[in-house]
Design a protein around this motif. Structure first.
Motif: not given
Length: 129
Positions: A21-24, A27-28, A116-120
């Motif tokens: 599982v990851g994120l696009y 759109t997250l 992780v995505a929000r920290r980028r």
């Protein structure tokens, strides 16, 4: 978590695929990949990114049958890791299924990927002068 789904992806040995599982990025939303159990190579994508389709947290649009065989999707649904919401996506002419992630481990992966995505740092496009 990379749990094998036995009976899916029989072209590999040991038979099966692993769920990742990851994120696009755009759109997250959940991006669910199937990885061959034997060599770790990409096998298929269970999810598709359809930004115009309204989804609740933990829901995703499922790839069409021409992209992912119906019997493989049935095997994945039978694992109990996912539930069919009974709704259809609006981004496809024939309407694709919308599933919900029900597996606590997959939901944990999703939550971790969002942290992780929000920290980028935000991507910036340089202005051309």
């Amino acid at each position: 978590m990379d749990s094998n789904v036995i009976g899916a992806g029989l072209a590999s040995y040991p038979p099966g695929v692993q769920l990742r599982v990851g994120l696009y990025d755009s759109t997250l939303r959940p991006a669910i990949q199937l990885i061959c159990a034997d060599d770790g190579m990409p096998y298929a994508s269970l999810s598709v990114n359809l930004p115009g389709t309204p989804l609740l947290d933990g829901e995703f649009c499922v790839a069409a049958d021409w992209n992912l065989p119906a019997d493989l999707k049935a095997t994945l649904l039978a694992t109990g890791k996912f539930a069919d919401t009974g709704r259809l996506s609006t981004g496809l002419p024939e309407g694709g299924a919308i599933w919900r992630i029900d597996c606590p481990e997959l939901l944990s992966q999703l939550a971790g990927a969002r942290v992780v995505a929000r920290r980028r740092p935000a991507r910036r496009i340089a202005a051309l002068v």
